[in-house]
Design a protein around this motif. Structure first.
Motif, PDB file in Angstrom:
ATOM      1  N   ASP A  56       0.829  -1.208   0.000  1.00 55.51           N
ATOM      2  CA  ASP A  56       0.000   0.000   0.000  1.00 55.51           C
ATOM      3  C   ASP A  56       0.861   1.254   0.000  1.00 55.51           C
ATOM      4  O   ASP A  56       2.013   1.227   0.400  1.00 55.51           O
ATOM      5  CB  ASP A  56      -0.895   0.003   1.243  1.00 55.51           C
ATOM      6  N   PHE A  57       0.240   2.333  -0.444  1.00 54.48           N
ATOM      7  CA  PHE A  57       0.938   3.624  -0.430  1.00 54.48           C
ATOM      8  C   PHE A  57       0.018   4.689   0.151  1.00 54.48           C
ATOM      9  O   PHE A  57      -1.163   4.743  -0.180  1.00 54.48           O
ATOM     10  CB  PHE A  57       1.340   4.036  -1.855  1.00 54.48           C
ATOM     11  N   VAL A  58       0.585   5.516   1.013  1.00 55.42           N
ATOM     12  CA  VAL A  58      -0.137   6.698   1.494  1.00 55.42           C
ATOM     13  C   VAL A  58       0.797   7.882   1.304  1.00 55.42           C
ATOM     14  O   VAL A  58       1.948   7.844   1.764  1.00 55.42           O
ATOM     15  CB  VAL A  58      -0.504   6.564   2.995  1.00 55.42           C
ATOM     16  N   ARG A  59       0.301   8.909   0.627  1.00 60.66           N
ATOM     17  CA  ARG A  59       1.140  10.106   0.508  1.00 60.66           C
ATOM     18  C   ARG A  59       1.210  10.772   1.864  1.00 60.66           C
ATOM     19  O   ARG A  59       0.174  11.041   2.486  1.00 60.66           O
ATOM     20  CB  ARG A  59       0.562  11.080  -0.523  1.00 60.66           C
ATOM     21  N   ALA A  60       2.414  10.987   2.351  1.00 56.38           N
ATOM     22  CA  ALA A  60       2.554  11.584   3.683  1.00 56.38           C
ATOM     23  C   ALA A  60       3.818  12.424   3.756  1.00 56.38           C
ATOM     24  O   ALA A  60       4.838  12.077   3.164  1.00 56.38           O
ATOM     25  CB  ALA A  60       2.621  10.479   4.744  1.00 56.38           C
ATOM     26  N   ASP A  61       3.716  13.511   4.507  1.00 51.88           N
ATOM     27  CA  ASP A  61       4.882  14.311   4.846  1.00 51.88           C
ATOM     28  C   ASP A  61       5.184  13.996   6.310  1.00 51.88           C
ATOM     29  O   ASP A  61       4.381  14.332   7.197  1.00 51.88           O
ATOM     30  CB  ASP A  61       4.559  15.800   4.654  1.00 51.88           C
TER      31      ASP A  61
END
Ligand SMILES: NC(=O)c1ccc[n+]([C@@H]2O[C@H](COP(=O)([O-])OP(=O)(O)OC[C@H]3O[C@@H](n4cnc5c(N)ncnc54)[C@H](O)[C@@H]3O)[C@@H](O)[C@H]2O)c1
Length: 243
Positions: A56-61
């Protein structure tokens, strides 16, 4: 009988998993049976890596509290919980005399390399404590935090801070020494060519830089049950550079 997978049933977040070491760590964790969430600033590279690695991928800073809160929600909603956090995302400015380091350079290394680790524990520890889950934090530091490199003063200091805080936080960290990933030209302060790497490599007794696979193997061990009695250690994956 199915072969034993070392991270089976574990749920892991790997920050900066879109490239370099993080991608290698995500790949190894998937191979060993973990449910992996790549958390990365880059939507494009992160989605591509996740599609290829089948995770899975989650865009996160990682410098933003709200993004850590969203990562925890994703782990719980999609996989029923969280077990392992690999704080790998990191930044440096290009090798240069300390008197030319800008406030922007300083904030960048301190926010991405140090504040992110604090935020991860501040947001996730209450979850681990409430659920009575033995959470595992692995920080990717650097040999620069043990043996400072010239002209990288505040990068060195940021990694030293991570190593020191991790001892108190009772987690684990790896310190790595790499020569084949994207930050290398910044550490060198010049193009990443074979010639320019010679000085860098001359101080490594085993004669080469670490690869993403070297670091991923160390992380896999630290995240597995095999390392359940290990905490607060700085494991140098460096071919002996810090000896
Ligand atoms: N490359 C080396 O020679 C070397 C040596 C020792 C330690 N390290 C450490 O290893 C770690 C990974 O380095 P790498 O060389 O694989 O780097 P890389 O540049 O290949 O990958 C870093 C990833 O982190 C992501 N990222 C950057 N800022 C972010 C943020 N604010 N939030 C979320 N994601 C962010 C980037 O998009 C990128 O995908 C870093 O912590 C670095 O300091 C690297």
């Amino acid at each position: 009988m199915a072969p034993h997978l070392r991270l089976q049933f574990k749920v892991a977040i790997v920050t900066g998993g879109a490239s370099g070491f993080g991608r290698g760590i995500a790949a190894k964790f998937v191979e060993e049976g973990a449910q992996v969430i790549i958390a990365d600033l880059s939507e494009e590279a992160g989605s591509a890596a996740a599609a290829e690695l089948k995770c899975d991928f989650v865009r996160a800073d990682v410098t933003r509290r709200a993004d850590w809160e969203a990562l925890l929600r994703t782990a719980v909603d999609r996989f029923g919980g969280l077990d392992v956090v690999v704080n790998n995302a990191g930044m440096t400015y290009a090798n240069k005399p300390t008197e030319t380091v800008t406030e922007h350079d300083f904030d960048l290394v301190m926010n991405v390399n140090v504040k992110s680790v604090w935020l991860s524990t501040d947001v996730l520890l209450p979850y681990f404590l409430e659920k009575k889950r033995p959470g595992c934090f692995i920080q990717i530091a650097s040999t620069a935090g043990v043996r400072p490199r010239p002209n990288l003063t505040w990068y060195n200091a940021s990694k030293a801070a991570v190593i020191n805080a991790t001892k108190v936080r009772r987690a684990m960290q790896t310190s790595c020494y790499a020569t084949n990933v994207t930050m290398t030209h910044l550490f060198l302060g010049k193009p990443d060519t074979e010639e320019n790497r010679k000085g860098f490599l001359s101080v490594v007794p085993l004669g080469r830089g670490s690869t993403p696979a070297d670091v991923a193997n160390a992380c896999c061990y630290l995240a597995s049950e095999e390392a359940s009695f290990i905490t607060g250690v700085n494991l140098e994956v460096d071919g002996g550079r810090c000896v």
